[in-house]
Design an enzyme around this catalytic site. Structure first.
Site, PDB file in Angstrom:
ATOM      1  N   SER A 233       0.653  -1.078  -0.033  1.00 28.33           N
ATOM      2  CA  SER A 233      -0.192  -0.159  -0.044  1.00 28.33           C
ATOM      3  C   SER A 233       0.893   1.241  -0.018  1.00 28.33           C
ATOM      4  O   SER A 233       0.568   2.143  -0.692  1.00 28.33           O
ATOM      5  CB  SER A 233      -1.004  -0.021   0.996  1.00 28.33           C
ATOM      6  N   HIS A 263      -2.083  -8.770   2.354  1.00 30.55           N
ATOM      7  CA  HIS A 263      -1.762  -7.426   3.069  1.00 30.55           C
ATOM      8  C   HIS A 263      -2.826  -7.147   3.969  1.00 30.55           C
ATOM      9  O   HIS A 263      -3.187  -7.955   4.952  1.00 30.55           O
ATOM     10  CB  HIS A 263      -1.513  -6.611   1.982  1.00 30.55           C
ATOM     11  N   HIS A 309       5.539 -12.700   7.850  1.00 35.93           N
ATOM     12  CA  HIS A 309       5.667 -11.369   7.391  1.00 35.93           C
ATOM     13  C   HIS A 309       6.779 -11.173   6.339  1.00 35.93           C
ATOM     14  O   HIS A 309       7.793 -12.179   6.542  1.00 35.93           O
ATOM     15  CB  HIS A 309       5.872 -10.421   8.255  1.00 35.93           C
ATOM     16  N   ARG A 318       3.126  -4.839  17.401  1.00 40.07           N
ATOM     17  CA  ARG A 318       1.873  -4.467  17.482  1.00 40.07           C
ATOM     18  C   ARG A 318       0.992  -5.699  17.683  1.00 40.07           C
ATOM     19  O   ARG A 318      -0.004  -5.380  18.368  1.00 40.07           O
ATOM     20  CB  ARG A 318       1.403  -4.246  15.815  1.00 40.07           C
ATOM     21  N   ASP A 364      -2.026  -8.481  12.366  1.00 40.11           N
ATOM     22  CA  ASP A 364      -3.470  -8.749  11.961  1.00 40.11           C
ATOM     23  C   ASP A 364      -3.871 -10.028  12.544  1.00 40.11           C
ATOM     24  O   ASP A 364      -5.157 -10.259  12.771  1.00 40.11           O
ATOM     25  CB  ASP A 364      -3.790  -9.389  10.564  1.00 40.11           C
TER      26      ASP A 364
END
Ligand code: CMX
Length: 427
Positions: A233, A263, A309, A318, A364
Protein backbone atom coordinates in the site's frame (compact mmCIF):
# COMPACT_ATOMS: atom_id res chain seq x y z
CA UNK A 1 -0.74 28.96 9.10
CA UNK A 2 -1.28 25.77 11.11
CA UNK A 3 1.39 24.84 13.63
CA UNK A 4 2.11 21.62 11.71
CA UNK A 5 2.66 23.53 8.47
CA UNK A 6 4.75 26.08 10.32
CA UNK A 7 6.91 23.40 11.94
CA UNK A 8 7.29 21.47 8.68
CA UNK A 9 8.25 24.62 6.75
CA UNK A 10 11.25 25.01 9.03
CA UNK A 11 12.38 21.43 8.34
CA UNK A 12 12.24 21.53 4.56
CA UNK A 13 15.38 23.43 3.55
CA UNK A 14 17.73 21.55 5.88
CA UNK A 15 16.23 18.26 4.63
CA UNK A 16 16.68 19.27 0.98
CA UNK A 17 20.23 20.46 1.58
CA UNK A 18 21.10 17.31 3.48
CA UNK A 19 19.72 14.93 0.83
CA UNK A 20 21.20 16.86 -2.09
CA UNK A 21 24.62 17.02 -0.48
CA UNK A 22 24.46 13.32 0.35
CA UNK A 23 23.52 12.36 -3.23
CA UNK A 24 26.21 14.67 -4.60
CA UNK A 25 28.93 13.20 -2.46
CA UNK A 26 27.89 9.54 -2.34
CA UNK A 27 25.54 9.12 -5.30
CA UNK A 28 27.62 6.38 -6.90
CA UNK A 29 28.05 4.21 -3.79
CA UNK A 30 26.34 0.82 -3.98
CA UNK A 31 23.74 -0.01 -1.30
CA UNK A 32 22.13 -3.13 -2.72
CA UNK A 33 22.58 -5.86 -5.30
CA UNK A 34 19.81 -7.70 -7.13
CA UNK A 35 19.84 -11.35 -8.09
CA UNK A 36 17.55 -13.28 -10.41
CA UNK A 37 15.56 -14.69 -7.47
CA UNK A 38 14.78 -11.17 -6.26
CA UNK A 39 13.82 -10.02 -9.75
CA UNK A 40 11.22 -12.80 -9.85
CA UNK A 41 10.52 -12.65 -6.12
CA UNK A 42 8.75 -9.37 -5.61
CA UNK A 43 12.02 -7.41 -5.20
CA UNK A 44 12.25 -8.76 -1.65
CA UNK A 45 15.11 -7.12 0.24
CA UNK A 46 16.19 -4.83 -2.60
CA UNK A 47 17.04 -1.43 -1.17
CA UNK A 48 15.84 0.91 -3.88
CA UNK A 49 13.64 3.52 -2.25
CA UNK A 50 13.68 6.07 0.55
CA UNK A 51 11.21 6.37 3.42
CA UNK A 52 12.14 8.60 6.35
CA UNK A 53 8.85 8.40 8.27
CA UNK A 54 9.48 4.92 9.66
CA UNK A 55 11.51 1.75 9.22
CA UNK A 56 11.04 -1.90 10.10
CA UNK A 57 14.17 -3.72 11.29
CA UNK A 58 13.36 -7.45 10.97
CA UNK A 59 14.35 -8.09 14.59
CA UNK A 60 12.59 -5.07 16.12
CA UNK A 61 9.45 -4.24 14.19
CA UNK A 62 8.13 -0.79 13.47
CA UNK A 63 10.28 2.18 14.47
CA UNK A 64 8.60 5.54 13.88
CA UNK A 65 11.12 8.32 13.30
CA UNK A 66 13.62 6.54 15.51
CA UNK A 67 11.14 5.64 18.28
CA UNK A 68 10.36 1.90 18.66
CA UNK A 69 6.64 1.29 18.53
CA UNK A 70 6.54 -0.24 21.99
CA UNK A 71 7.32 3.20 23.37
CA UNK A 72 4.34 4.62 21.48
CA UNK A 73 1.57 2.17 22.44
CA UNK A 74 -0.27 4.80 24.50
CA UNK A 75 0.33 7.68 22.11
CA UNK A 76 -2.68 9.25 20.43
CA UNK A 77 -2.99 9.03 16.64
CA UNK A 78 -2.82 12.82 16.29
CA UNK A 79 0.62 12.72 17.91
CA UNK A 80 1.69 9.94 15.58
CA UNK A 81 0.81 11.94 12.47
CA UNK A 82 2.75 14.89 13.82
CA UNK A 83 5.67 12.60 14.59
CA UNK A 84 5.57 10.98 11.13
CA UNK A 85 5.70 14.38 9.45
CA UNK A 86 8.17 16.20 11.68
CA UNK A 87 10.26 13.61 13.52
CA UNK A 88 9.12 14.92 16.92
CA UNK A 89 6.13 14.35 19.17
CA UNK A 90 3.92 17.44 19.49
CA UNK A 91 3.45 19.57 22.56
CA UNK A 92 -0.09 19.78 24.03
CA UNK A 93 -0.53 23.04 22.22
CA UNK A 94 0.60 21.60 18.89
CA UNK A 95 -1.70 18.56 19.28
CA UNK A 96 -4.63 20.87 20.01
CA UNK A 97 -3.82 22.90 16.91
CA UNK A 98 -3.74 19.75 14.75
CA UNK A 99 -7.08 18.66 16.21
CA UNK A 100 -8.51 22.08 15.39
CA UNK A 101 -7.17 21.71 11.84
CA UNK A 102 -8.94 18.36 11.49
CA UNK A 103 -12.16 20.07 12.60
CA UNK A 104 -11.60 22.85 10.09
CA UNK A 105 -11.16 20.38 7.23
CA UNK A 106 -13.95 17.98 8.37
CA UNK A 107 -17.26 17.27 6.64
CA UNK A 108 -17.92 14.57 4.05
CA UNK A 109 -19.71 16.20 1.10
CA UNK A 110 -23.26 15.05 0.30
CA UNK A 111 -22.34 13.86 -3.18
CA UNK A 112 -19.99 11.29 -1.64
CA UNK A 113 -22.82 9.76 0.38
CA UNK A 114 -24.91 9.69 -2.80
CA UNK A 115 -22.14 7.85 -4.66
CA UNK A 116 -21.90 5.33 -1.81
CA UNK A 117 -25.67 4.89 -1.61
CA UNK A 118 -25.77 4.19 -5.36
CA UNK A 119 -23.25 1.34 -5.10
CA UNK A 120 -24.43 -2.29 -4.97
CA UNK A 121 -25.60 -3.21 -1.47
CA UNK A 122 -23.02 -5.98 -1.18
CA UNK A 123 -20.04 -3.80 -2.18
CA UNK A 124 -16.92 -4.52 -0.18
CA UNK A 125 -16.43 -1.72 2.38
CA UNK A 126 -12.86 -1.23 1.10
CA UNK A 127 -14.20 -0.62 -2.39
CA UNK A 128 -16.63 1.91 -0.90
CA UNK A 129 -13.88 3.69 1.02
CA UNK A 130 -11.50 3.90 -1.92
CA UNK A 131 -14.30 5.00 -4.27
CA UNK A 132 -15.33 7.74 -1.85
CA UNK A 133 -11.80 9.13 -1.55
CA UNK A 134 -11.39 9.06 -5.32
CA UNK A 135 -14.79 10.71 -5.78
CA UNK A 136 -13.47 13.70 -3.82
CA UNK A 137 -10.52 14.19 -6.14
CA UNK A 138 -12.15 17.26 -7.66
CA UNK A 139 -11.45 19.03 -4.35
CA UNK A 140 -7.70 18.65 -4.74
CA UNK A 141 -5.85 21.84 -3.96
CA UNK A 142 -2.70 20.22 -5.34
CA UNK A 143 -4.23 19.64 -8.75
CA UNK A 144 -5.63 23.20 -8.86
CA UNK A 145 -2.32 24.78 -7.88
CA UNK A 146 -0.40 22.58 -10.32
CA UNK A 147 -2.71 23.73 -13.13
CA UNK A 148 -1.93 27.33 -12.15
CA UNK A 149 1.79 26.66 -12.58
CA UNK A 150 2.94 26.24 -8.98
CA UNK A 151 6.72 26.02 -8.44
CA UNK A 152 8.24 22.64 -7.63
CA UNK A 153 9.46 23.84 -4.19
CA UNK A 154 5.84 24.50 -3.24
CA UNK A 155 4.42 21.08 -4.16
CA UNK A 156 4.46 19.87 -0.57
CA UNK A 157 2.14 22.64 0.62
CA UNK A 158 -1.10 21.78 -1.24
CA UNK A 159 -0.10 18.11 -0.81
CA UNK A 160 -0.26 18.69 2.93
CA UNK A 161 -3.55 20.54 2.58
CA UNK A 162 -5.12 17.67 0.59
CA UNK A 163 -3.78 15.19 3.14
CA UNK A 164 -5.28 17.18 6.02
CA UNK A 165 -8.62 17.11 4.26
CA UNK A 166 -8.41 13.35 3.63
CA UNK A 167 -7.40 12.59 7.24
CA UNK A 168 -10.04 14.95 8.61
CA UNK A 169 -12.92 13.26 6.79
CA UNK A 170 -11.72 9.65 7.10
CA UNK A 171 -13.28 8.78 10.49
CA UNK A 172 -16.65 10.24 9.47
CA UNK A 173 -16.45 8.60 6.05
CA UNK A 174 -15.38 5.21 7.38
CA UNK A 175 -18.01 5.23 10.15
CA UNK A 176 -20.70 6.28 7.65
CA UNK A 177 -19.69 3.38 5.38
CA UNK A 178 -20.04 1.00 8.33
CA UNK A 179 -23.53 2.20 9.15
CA UNK A 180 -24.67 2.24 5.53
CA UNK A 181 -23.18 -1.09 4.47
CA UNK A 182 -24.43 -2.99 7.53
CA UNK A 183 -27.84 -1.28 7.94
CA UNK A 184 -26.97 0.20 11.32
CA UNK A 185 -29.33 3.16 10.96
CA UNK A 186 -28.65 6.80 10.17
CA UNK A 187 -25.14 8.22 10.24
CA UNK A 188 -23.96 9.66 13.58
CA UNK A 189 -22.66 13.21 13.43
CA UNK A 190 -19.12 13.83 14.72
CA UNK A 191 -18.83 15.19 18.27
CA UNK A 192 -16.52 18.22 17.98
CA UNK A 193 -15.31 17.69 21.55
CA UNK A 194 -13.78 14.31 20.82
CA UNK A 195 -10.32 13.45 19.54
CA UNK A 196 -9.75 11.74 16.17
CA UNK A 197 -9.84 8.15 17.52
CA UNK A 198 -12.66 8.58 20.04
CA UNK A 199 -14.73 10.44 17.46
CA UNK A 200 -14.38 7.52 15.03
CA UNK A 201 -15.44 5.10 17.79
CA UNK A 202 -18.45 7.27 18.63
CA UNK A 203 -19.59 7.57 14.99
CA UNK A 204 -19.50 3.79 14.52
CA UNK A 205 -22.29 3.71 17.10
CA UNK A 206 -21.18 0.67 19.13
CA UNK A 207 -21.92 0.53 22.84
CA UNK A 208 -18.99 1.85 24.85
CA UNK A 209 -20.18 2.67 28.39
CA UNK A 210 -16.67 2.63 29.92
CA UNK A 211 -14.80 4.27 27.04
CA UNK A 212 -12.69 1.12 26.51
CA UNK A 213 -13.63 0.82 22.84
CA UNK A 214 -12.52 4.43 22.29
CA UNK A 215 -9.24 3.52 23.98
CA UNK A 216 -8.91 0.50 21.68
CA UNK A 217 -9.60 2.64 18.64
CA UNK A 218 -6.90 5.15 19.61
CA UNK A 219 -4.45 2.31 20.03
CA UNK A 220 -5.57 0.60 16.82
CA UNK A 221 -5.14 3.82 14.85
CA UNK A 222 -1.72 4.39 16.39
CA UNK A 223 -0.40 0.87 15.78
CA UNK A 224 -1.34 0.65 12.09
CA UNK A 225 -0.03 4.10 11.17
CA UNK A 226 2.93 3.27 8.93
CA UNK A 227 5.27 0.38 8.08
CA UNK A 228 8.11 1.92 6.07
CA UNK A 229 7.92 2.44 2.30
CA UNK A 230 8.10 -0.89 0.50
CA UNK A 231 4.89 -2.62 1.58
CA UNK A 232 2.24 -2.86 -1.14
CA UNK A 233 0.00 0.00 0.00
CA UNK A 234 2.77 2.47 0.88
CA UNK A 235 4.65 1.63 -2.27
CA UNK A 236 1.55 1.90 -4.48
CA UNK A 237 0.66 5.27 -2.94
CA UNK A 238 4.22 6.47 -3.29
CA UNK A 239 4.52 5.32 -6.89
CA UNK A 240 1.25 7.02 -7.89
CA UNK A 241 2.27 10.17 -6.02
CA UNK A 242 5.64 10.18 -7.78
CA UNK A 243 3.81 10.85 -11.05
CA UNK A 244 2.53 13.98 -9.26
CA UNK A 245 -0.97 12.55 -9.14
CA UNK A 246 -2.64 14.32 -6.23
CA UNK A 247 -3.14 12.72 -2.79
CA UNK A 248 -6.75 11.67 -3.52
CA UNK A 249 -5.52 9.50 -6.40
CA UNK A 250 -2.48 8.29 -4.50
CA UNK A 251 -4.16 7.43 -1.17
CA UNK A 252 -7.12 5.76 -2.86
CA UNK A 253 -4.71 3.74 -5.01
CA UNK A 254 -2.55 2.77 -2.03
CA UNK A 255 -5.60 1.61 -0.11
CA UNK A 256 -6.64 -0.56 -3.06
CA UNK A 257 -3.39 -2.40 -2.40
CA UNK A 258 -4.20 -2.67 1.30
CA UNK A 259 -7.39 -4.50 0.26
CA UNK A 260 -5.39 -7.57 -0.82
CA UNK A 261 -5.60 -10.73 1.33
CA UNK A 262 -1.79 -11.01 1.57
CA UNK A 263 -1.69 -7.48 2.98
CA UNK A 264 -4.34 -5.54 4.96
CA UNK A 265 -7.25 -7.82 4.14
CA UNK A 266 -5.51 -10.52 6.20
CA UNK A 267 -7.21 -9.06 9.29
CA UNK A 268 -10.67 -10.00 7.98
CA UNK A 269 -9.36 -13.43 6.96
CA UNK A 270 -7.71 -13.93 10.31
CA UNK A 271 -10.73 -13.67 12.56
CA UNK A 272 -12.73 -15.71 10.03
CA UNK A 273 -10.13 -18.46 10.50
CA UNK A 274 -10.43 -18.22 14.30
CA UNK A 275 -14.24 -18.34 14.20
CA UNK A 276 -14.15 -21.27 11.76
CA UNK A 277 -11.94 -23.26 14.09
CA UNK A 278 -14.21 -22.43 17.04
CA UNK A 279 -17.31 -23.46 15.05
CA UNK A 280 -15.66 -26.68 13.98
CA UNK A 281 -14.81 -27.71 17.54
CA UNK A 282 -17.85 -26.17 19.26
CA UNK A 283 -16.03 -23.50 21.32
CA UNK A 284 -12.46 -22.68 22.32
CA UNK A 285 -10.38 -25.51 20.77
CA UNK A 286 -7.60 -27.44 22.48
CA UNK A 287 -3.97 -27.07 21.43
CA UNK A 288 -4.14 -30.40 19.54
CA UNK A 289 -7.28 -29.29 17.69
CA UNK A 290 -5.65 -25.98 16.75
CA UNK A 291 -2.56 -27.76 15.48
CA UNK A 292 -4.67 -30.05 13.33
CA UNK A 293 -6.69 -27.14 11.95
CA UNK A 294 -3.48 -25.28 11.05
CA UNK A 295 -2.09 -28.34 9.28
CA UNK A 296 -5.42 -28.83 7.43
CA UNK A 297 -5.25 -25.20 6.27
CA UNK A 298 -1.70 -25.67 5.00
CA UNK A 299 -2.47 -29.01 3.33
CA UNK A 300 -5.39 -27.34 1.53
CA UNK A 301 -2.79 -24.99 -0.02
CA UNK A 302 -3.99 -21.97 1.97
CA UNK A 303 -2.06 -19.55 4.17
CA UNK A 304 -2.65 -19.22 7.90
CA UNK A 305 -3.76 -15.59 7.98
CA UNK A 306 -2.14 -13.27 10.47
CA UNK A 307 1.13 -15.23 10.50
CA UNK A 308 4.31 -14.53 8.58
CA UNK A 309 5.76 -11.33 7.23
CA UNK A 310 7.82 -10.16 4.29
CA UNK A 311 10.25 -8.27 6.53
CA UNK A 312 9.71 -9.15 10.21
CA UNK A 313 11.39 -12.13 11.83
CA UNK A 314 9.91 -11.76 15.34
CA UNK A 315 6.47 -11.51 16.90
CA UNK A 316 5.14 -8.22 15.59
CA UNK A 317 5.21 -5.65 18.44
CA UNK A 318 1.81 -4.51 17.22
CA UNK A 319 0.50 -8.00 17.98
CA UNK A 320 2.11 -7.78 21.44
CA UNK A 321 0.20 -4.56 22.08
CA UNK A 322 -3.15 -6.09 21.12
CA UNK A 323 -2.43 -9.20 23.19
CA UNK A 324 -1.62 -7.06 26.25
CA UNK A 325 -4.79 -5.00 25.71
CA UNK A 326 -6.86 -8.19 25.42
CA UNK A 327 -5.32 -9.66 28.59
CA UNK A 328 -6.23 -6.47 30.43
CA UNK A 329 -9.75 -5.93 29.15
CA UNK A 330 -11.15 -9.21 27.81
CA UNK A 331 -9.17 -12.08 29.28
CA UNK A 332 -12.34 -14.19 29.73
CA UNK A 333 -13.57 -13.78 26.18
CA UNK A 334 -13.47 -17.16 24.33
CA UNK A 335 -12.54 -15.59 20.97
CA UNK A 336 -9.66 -13.69 22.56
CA UNK A 337 -8.59 -16.84 24.41
CA UNK A 338 -8.56 -18.71 21.11
CA UNK A 339 -6.42 -16.01 19.50
CA UNK A 340 -4.03 -16.29 22.42
CA UNK A 341 -3.96 -20.10 22.08
CA UNK A 342 -3.35 -19.81 18.33
CA UNK A 343 -0.29 -17.72 19.20
CA UNK A 344 0.91 -20.50 21.51
CA UNK A 345 0.40 -23.14 18.80
CA UNK A 346 0.66 -21.94 15.21
CA UNK A 347 4.29 -20.73 15.20
CA UNK A 348 5.32 -24.27 16.21
CA UNK A 349 3.49 -25.63 13.16
CA UNK A 350 4.78 -23.01 10.72
CA UNK A 351 8.35 -23.49 11.98
CA UNK A 352 8.22 -27.02 10.64
CA UNK A 353 7.78 -25.70 7.09
CA UNK A 354 11.17 -24.78 5.81
CA UNK A 355 10.11 -22.29 3.16
CA UNK A 356 8.26 -20.05 5.67
CA UNK A 357 10.70 -17.33 6.67
CA UNK A 358 8.68 -15.93 9.58
CA UNK A 359 6.38 -18.16 11.64
CA UNK A 360 5.37 -15.38 14.04
CA UNK A 361 2.11 -13.40 14.25
CA UNK A 362 1.83 -10.10 12.42
CA UNK A 363 -0.43 -7.16 13.30
CA UNK A 364 -3.51 -8.83 11.86
CA UNK A 365 -3.45 -11.85 14.15
CA UNK A 366 -4.64 -10.05 17.25
CA UNK A 367 -6.78 -7.05 16.44
CA UNK A 368 -9.92 -8.83 15.16
CA UNK A 369 -10.71 -10.62 18.43
CA UNK A 370 -10.80 -7.30 20.28
CA UNK A 371 -13.01 -5.62 17.70
CA UNK A 372 -15.31 -8.66 17.82
CA UNK A 373 -15.54 -8.45 21.59
CA UNK A 374 -16.71 -4.83 21.38
CA UNK A 375 -19.44 -5.75 18.89
CA UNK A 376 -17.69 -4.97 15.63
CA UNK A 377 -18.41 -8.36 14.10
CA UNK A 378 -18.40 -7.58 10.39
CA UNK A 379 -14.99 -8.98 9.38
CA UNK A 380 -15.07 -7.41 5.95
CA UNK A 381 -14.99 -4.01 7.60
CA UNK A 382 -11.73 -4.56 9.48
CA UNK A 383 -9.46 -3.41 6.66
CA UNK A 384 -11.29 -0.08 6.62
CA UNK A 385 -10.14 0.53 10.20
CA UNK A 386 -6.61 -0.37 9.13
CA UNK A 387 -6.97 2.10 6.23
CA UNK A 388 -8.01 5.04 8.40
CA UNK A 389 -4.82 4.59 10.33
CA UNK A 390 -2.51 3.71 7.43
CA UNK A 391 -3.63 6.83 5.57
CA UNK A 392 -1.47 8.75 8.08
CA UNK A 393 1.62 6.88 6.90
CA UNK A 394 0.75 7.30 3.25
CA UNK A 395 0.01 11.01 3.65
CA UNK A 396 3.14 11.76 5.65
CA UNK A 397 5.26 9.85 3.11
CA UNK A 398 3.70 11.87 0.27
CA UNK A 399 4.28 15.17 2.05
CA UNK A 400 7.90 14.36 2.84
CA UNK A 401 8.70 13.14 -0.68
CA UNK A 402 7.13 16.21 -2.26
CA UNK A 403 9.09 18.39 0.14
CA UNK A 404 12.53 17.11 -0.80
CA UNK A 405 11.55 16.83 -4.46
CA UNK A 406 11.60 13.11 -5.12
CA UNK A 407 11.44 12.32 -8.84
CA UNK A 408 9.04 10.02 -10.67
CA UNK A 409 9.59 6.35 -9.83
CA UNK A 410 10.59 4.23 -12.81
CA UNK A 411 12.51 1.00 -12.16
CA UNK A 412 13.71 -1.01 -15.15
CA UNK A 413 11.91 -4.24 -15.94
CA UNK A 414 13.47 -7.07 -17.93
CA UNK A 415 12.05 -9.80 -20.10
CA UNK A 416 12.75 -13.41 -19.19
CA UNK A 417 14.60 -13.68 -22.49
CA UNK A 418 16.87 -10.75 -21.54
CA UNK A 419 17.56 -12.21 -18.10
CA UNK A 420 18.45 -15.62 -19.54
CA UNK A 421 20.79 -14.06 -22.08
CA UNK A 422 22.36 -11.86 -19.40
CA UNK A 423 23.07 -14.89 -17.19
CA UNK A 424 24.40 -16.91 -20.15
CA UNK A 425 26.69 -14.08 -21.26
CA UNK A 426 28.00 -13.15 -17.81
CA UNK A 427 28.22 -16.30 -15.67
N1 CMX B 1 0.80 -19.65 5.99
C1 CMX B 1 1.15 -20.49 4.99
N2 CMX B 1 2.18 -20.30 4.16
C2 CMX B 1 2.93 -19.21 4.38
C3 CMX B 1 2.67 -18.31 5.43
C4 CMX B 1 1.54 -18.55 6.24
N3 CMX B 1 1.16 -17.73 7.21
N4 CMX B 1 3.60 -17.33 5.40
C5 CMX B 1 4.41 -17.61 4.35
N5 CMX B 1 4.00 -18.73 3.73
C6 CMX B 1 4.54 -19.32 2.52
C7 CMX B 1 4.39 -18.35 1.37
O1 CMX B 1 3.06 -18.40 0.83
C8 CMX B 1 5.46 -18.82 0.42
O2 CMX B 1 4.97 -19.97 -0.23
P1 CMX B 1 5.26 -20.21 -1.82
O3 CMX B 1 6.74 -20.10 -1.96
O4 CMX B 1 4.70 -21.55 -2.07
O5 CMX B 1 4.53 -19.09 -2.51
C9 CMX B 1 6.56 -19.26 1.38
O6 CMX B 1 5.92 -19.51 2.64
C10 CMX B 1 7.65 -18.24 1.58
O7 CMX B 1 7.08 -17.05 2.02
P2 CMX B 1 7.87 -16.04 2.97
O8 CMX B 1 9.16 -15.71 2.30
O9 CMX B 1 7.91 -16.59 4.36
O10 CMX B 1 6.88 -14.80 3.00
P3 CMX B 1 6.59 -13.73 1.88
O11 CMX B 1 7.48 -12.57 2.13
O12 CMX B 1 6.59 -14.32 0.53
O13 CMX B 1 5.10 -13.35 2.22
C11 CMX B 1 3.24 -12.81 3.60
C12 CMX B 1 4.76 -12.63 3.36
C13 CMX B 1 2.80 -11.86 4.70
C14 CMX B 1 2.49 -12.46 2.31
C15 CMX B 1 3.00 -14.30 4.01
O14 CMX B 1 3.66 -14.57 5.22
C16 CMX B 1 1.51 -14.62 4.15
O15 CMX B 1 0.85 -14.89 3.15
N6 CMX B 1 0.95 -14.56 5.43
C17 CMX B 1 -0.46 -14.77 5.64
C18 CMX B 1 -1.24 -13.56 5.20
C19 CMX B 1 -1.02 -12.40 6.16
O16 CMX B 1 -1.12 -12.54 7.36
N7 CMX B 1 -0.76 -11.21 5.59
C20 CMX B 1 -0.66 -9.96 6.38
C21 CMX B 1 0.75 -9.41 6.46
C22 CMX B 1 0.75 -8.10 7.21
C23 CMX B 1 0.30 -6.97 6.33
O17 CMX B 1 0.98 -6.67 5.33
O18 CMX B 1 -0.75 -6.41 6.57
Amino acid sequence: MSKLKDKFTGLIQPMRDDIRAFIKEHGDKQVSTVNVKQVYGGMRGVRAMVCDTSNVPPDKGLVVRGIPLKELFDTWPEDIFWLLCTGELPSDDERKDLQDEYKKYAGVPDYVWKVLEAMPKDSHPMCMLDTAILAMEGESKYRARYAEGMKKEDYWEPTMEDCMRILAILPELAAGIYRLRYNKGPRIAPDPNLDWGASYAQMLGLKDPDGIFAKLMRMYLTLHCDHEGGNVSAHACHCIGSALSDPYYAVSGGLNGLAGPLHGLANQECLKWVIEVMDKFGGAPTKEQLEKFAWDTLKAGKVVPGYGHAVLRITDPRFDAFLAFGKKYCADDPVFQTVSNVFDTVPGVLRQIKKIADPWPNVDAGSGALLYKFGLKEFEYYTVLFSVSRAMGMCSQLIVSRAWGEPIERPKSSTTEWLKKFVADNY
